[in-house]
Enzyme design. Structure first.
Site: not given
Ligand SMILES: O=C(Nc1ccc2c(c1)CCNCC2)c1ccc(-c2cn[nH]c2)cc1OCc1ccccc1
Length: 339
Positions: A17-18, A20-22, A24-25, A40, A132
């Site tokens: 779902i994401g 970033g730099g260091f 992968k989520v 993460k 931050d």
């Molecule tokens: O659950 C998290 N994110 C996340 C989950 C599902 C969805 C989305 C986002 C938006 C994108 N569409 C699909 C639905 C999620 C939870 C915790 C953390 C986290 C906690 N400490 N560090 C990271 C990061 C997370 O994400 C990062 C992200 C990914 C895509 C975009 C926006 C944000």
């Protein structure tokens, strides 16, 4: 063959779902409870010098348990990777939400900002400074509640929140004057400044201090030169200016912030900043775990109270999440685990 054998049987991995730099989520399901989580994944080689940020983040998140802080459920460390199992925040970043709406109206900004102030008041009360604070580090859960993330730069000063810090960190546009001047500073005071920048960003849709040249940006921050757009109300301008004070001692303290008129208007209750999580263990969750693992309740309590942040810790917290969402406190399979 599973790419992450460490997760096999415990989590069912879904899409990324994401990244970033260091890190992968990835979206995943916790096998025993069926609850969605975010995992993460960080590779120690890629982290390199950033590795201490992860240990800082893990240590901080283990101590923080609050309705507006993204919950850490489990930590899996292998010789090459870290896996952090985290609370699912499907509405993504507050940053994207503000951009999608251009800017927020006062009532919506007030709702979000009350939750942000509650989270910051809680971490300061726990002896942490985030350092931050910015919209990218504020996620939204399925009910659009704020969840603060990224404690990689947070500080827990040895001598408590009254002792001075010097590390230059955080994102320049949100950084306080004393921080970018390399002076000694109090973590709580730089968080107050960042909240001022945050509130401005919520209400305006752009930053108070912005410039392509970093030196020009620093100059604007140090001289506190920013303008208010004409659509801001007097109340919101007054609150922003009380946070964006160059002299850290002149910034409105958190205790005042919690009952500030702009934050209590139409709501008329001070912000409930304390954690809604109980200190004691939840009986229903312990019972369900004990049945599943074929242990007595006291054995189960003893194990959970060690807070090992292993799969049992995650299962406990996710049962608690189910209970708080009014779902049955049940695991998907109730037979005692075959050892
Ligand atoms: O659950 C998290 N994110 C996340 C989950 C599902 C969805 C989305 C986002 C938006 C994108 N569409 C699909 C639905 C999620 C939870 C915790 C953390 C986290 C906690 N400490 N560090 C990271 C990061 C997370 O994400 C990062 C992200 C990914 C895509 C975009 C926006 C944000």
């Amino acid at each position: 063959m599973s790419l992450y054998p460490e997760l096999k049987g415990f989590y069912h991995l879904r899409e990324t779902i994401g990244s970033g730099g260091f890190a992968k989520v990835k979206l995943a399901y916790h096998a025993l409870s069926g609850e969605k989580v975010a995992i993460k994944i960080m590779d120690k080689k890629t982290l390199g010098a950033e590795l201490p940020r992860v240990t800082t983040e893990i240590a901080a998140m283990k101590e923080l348990c609050h309705q507006h802080i993204c919950k850490l459920f489990q930590v899996i460390e292998t010789e090459t990777k870290f896996f952090l199992v985290l609370e699912y925040c499907p509405e993504g970043e507050l940053f994207d939400y503000i951009v999608s709406k251009d800017r927020l109206d006062e009532s919506e900004a007030q709702i979000f900002f009350r939750q942000i102030v509650a989270a910051v008041a809680y971490i300061h009360d726990c002896g942490f400074a985030h350092r931050d604070l910015k919209p990218e580090n504020l996620l939204l859960d399925e009910d659009q509640n704020i969840k603060l993330i990224d404690f990689g730069l947070c500080a827990k000063p040895k001598g408590g929140m009254e002792s001075l810090l010097t590390t230059l960190c955080g994102s320049p546009a949100y950084a306080a004057p004393e921080l970018i001047s390399g002076k000694q500073y109090l973590g709580s005071e730089v968080d107050q400044w960042s909240m001022g920048v945050l509130l401005y960003a919520l209400l305006c849709g752009f930053l108070p201090f912005d410039d392509e040249s970093i030196t020009q940006l620093y100059k604007k921050i140090k001289t506190g030169s920013y303008k208010f757009p004409e659509w801001l109300s007097d109340g919101s301008k007054e609150l922003i200016s009380q946070l964006l004070q160059i002299d850290p001692k002149k910034r409105i303290p958190i205790a005042e912030l919690l009952k500030h008129p702009w934050l209590t208007k139409n709501v008329n209750v001070p912000i409930e900043w304390k954690s809604k999580y109980k200190k004691s263990l939840d009986d229903d969750c312990i019972t369900e775990l004990a049945v599943h693992y074929g242990k007595t309740r006291s054995q189960m309590e003893e194990e959970i109270l060690q807070w090992k942040y292993d799969y049992q810790t995650a299962t406990y917290f996710l049962l608690l999440e189910k209970k708080m969402k009014g779902k049955p406190v049940r695991l998907l399979c109730r037979h005692p685990a075959r050892n």
